[in-house]
Design an enzyme around this catalytic site. Structure first.
Site, PDB file in Angstrom:
ATOM      1  N   HIS A   1      25.008  -6.945  -3.240  1.00  0.00           N
ATOM      2  CA  HIS A   1      23.863  -6.079  -3.522  1.00  0.00           C
ATOM      3  C   HIS A   1      23.525  -5.174  -2.354  1.00  0.00           C
ATOM      4  CE1 HIS A   1      23.314  -8.958  -6.824  1.00  0.00           C
ATOM      5  NE2 HIS A   1      22.586  -8.032  -7.397  1.00  0.00           N
ATOM      6  N   GLY A   2      23.880  -5.548  -1.151  1.00  0.00           N
ATOM      7  CA  GLY A   2      23.575  -4.705  -0.014  1.00  0.00           C
ATOM      8  C   GLY A   2      23.995  -5.342   1.293  1.00  0.00           C
TER       9      GLY A   2
END
Length: 474
Positions: A325-326
């Protein structure tokens, strides 16, 4: 190009018309669809199309080479080489800056000069999604679960604009057969498509934007200026915001694809009705959950080894899912939180079985308590997911129990929106079907009037301008 914009409406009107005109001509249709999808992707930054093109070439060339090898050893070497190239693009653009910065800080702490430069890159839109689709395709070819597609077919598969930017993550066996066959316009479920598109627009433009502006952005931006109750409702608000935003996007994507005769898999199934973290991940971002299971958890060993190895595989899978996600410590913390929670739930179920205890009560009260407990566990995870740092998340967590006082940001309308969005998830599955049946029975003029009325409501109630979807930055 954002879905809820005039630009996309014009783009889709042209593509929709050309799509059906070219439908009888398979090669022309595929060529046009690749061009249209690349135009859609280039709308953000035309430089990104070369990255998408490189991923397409690496994955397809690798898959074709793998399919031609009989030696398992040769095929495995080609698989590793192909995945290194495909994932290397993702690692370089998404994670190099994060890794180099943290290594730089660590080297500085010991007074040593870091040998690698600290570089930061702009994150290409959608790179995580189409990389995962490319990986699943290559691995499926390696496993002999899928035959390699033609170059043009694969280019359509990877770039098809409805799923390109934020999913759902569609497998080769789900989309490639649909690319190869001719579609029948008489068999399109226009009522379902309209319900998904306009429902998705309402969730994104009205619900998500309202919660972001009303409570989420102000509180997460300056938590020290807000009370415990405001922080609590900011976390609740973000839980609804990210659901409305992401499920709204995928609803629009599924609806747009449906208008073109293409079926995408479902991506959300009332996730806040879940009664455990395991149940939550069966309902939230379902295409990612299945991808993590099939291409990470099971290859790591799944539950085939010892209990300690199984726990390791669960935690590692979710930690990597968090980093997907990041590139940040908050995302890693969120992934570890869910991984540890899933492992703890597994251990609890295992111990109950070993002790011969009956399954948990299935009374309405017990189910309600399980839903409430699971929702708050998920919200605790969202606190770390949304915060800009671990320190901010811990600061907000502490203020939940210490910053008592007035809560002007917690308005009756805010409470009502959050409550209704939670209540809707418990509604019968028959409700959407009845709405679609009612809409399908209307005359075309009446259908147009209904859609115009809904669109007017969305544009009237929604804010000026449309913020990018949350998952665009992942």
């Amino acid at each position: 190009m954002l879905f809820p914009t005039i630009d996309f409406a014009i783009f889709f009107g042209i593509v929709f018309l050309a799509h059906w005109l070219l439908n009888p001509y398979r090669k022309l249709w595929k060529t046009f669809m690749v061009i249209a999808s690349y135009v859609f992707y280039a709308w953000w930054d035309w430089h990104y199309i070369f990255l998408l093109g490189a991923s397409t070439v690496f994955a397809q060339a690798g898959a074709v080479a793998i399919s031609k090898r009989r030696s398992k050893k040769d095929r495995k070497r080609l698989l590793v080489a192909t995945l290194t190239l495909v994932l290397g693009l993702l690692v370089w653009f998404k994670y190099y800056g994060f890794l180099s910065l943290n290594l730089h800080n660590s080297f500085n702490f010991f007074g040593v000069r870091m040998p690698l430069p600290v570089l930061q890159f702009a994150l290409p839109v959608a790179i995580s999604f189409y990389t995962f689709m490319a990986v699943s395709y290559v691995v499926d070819v390696y496993r002999r679960d899928l035959k390699p597609a033609g170059w043009l077919d694969f280019a359509v598969y990877l770039s098809f604009f409805p799923h390109l930017v934020a999913g759902p993550i569609v497998r080769g066996h789900e989309l490639l057969p649909q690319i190869r066959r001719r579609r029948d316009p008489k068999r399109i479920d226009y009522s379902r498509a309209a319900y998904l598109i306009f429902g998705g627009l309402f969730k994104k433009v009205v619900i998500s934007s309202f919660l972001a502006q009303q409570i989420v952005d102000p509180v997460f931006g300056a938590p020290g200026a807000h009370s415990s109750l405001e922080i609590l409702f900011a976390v609740y608000g973000y839980a609804i915001q990210i659901y409305a935003d992401f499920s709204g996007y995928t609803d629009i994507a599924i609806g747009v694809a449906l208008l073109m005769g293409v079926e995408f898999p479902q991506n959300f199934d009332s996730p806040y009705t879940a009664r455990s973290l395991q149940d939550f991940w069966r309902r939230w971002h379902m295409t990612l959950s299945r991808w993590l299971r099939d291409y990470l958890y099971i290859p790591l060993g799944g539950s085939r080894g010892s209990e300690a190895q199984t726990v390791r595989n669960i935690v590692l899978t979710m930690a990597l899912g968090g980093l997907w996600h990041g590139a940040g410590w908050t995302f890693l913390a969120w992934g570890l939180f869910h991984g540890i929670g899933l492992a703890a739930g597994r251990q609890r179920r295992k111990r109950r079985g070993e002790r011969g205890l009956p399954p948990p009560d299935e009374t309405p009260r017990a189910r309600a308590l399980q839903c409430v407990a699971t929702f708050h566990l998920v919200c605790l995870g969202w606190l770390f997911f949304r915060a800009d740092s671990i320190g901010t998340a811990l600061h907000m967590l502490g203020r939940l129990f210490t910053a008592f006082g007035s809560a002007p940001a917690v308005t009756p309308l805010l409470v009502l929106v959050i409550a209704l969005m939670l209540a809707v998830q418990f509604a019968s599955r028959e409700v959407p079907e009845r709405i679609q049946d009612w809409f399908s029975e209307l005359r075309p003029v009446a259908q147009g009037a209904v859609l115009a009325g809904v669109l007017f409501l969305i544009t009237s109630v929604g804010p000026q301008g449309v913020a990018p979807f949350i998952y665009f930055r992942f």
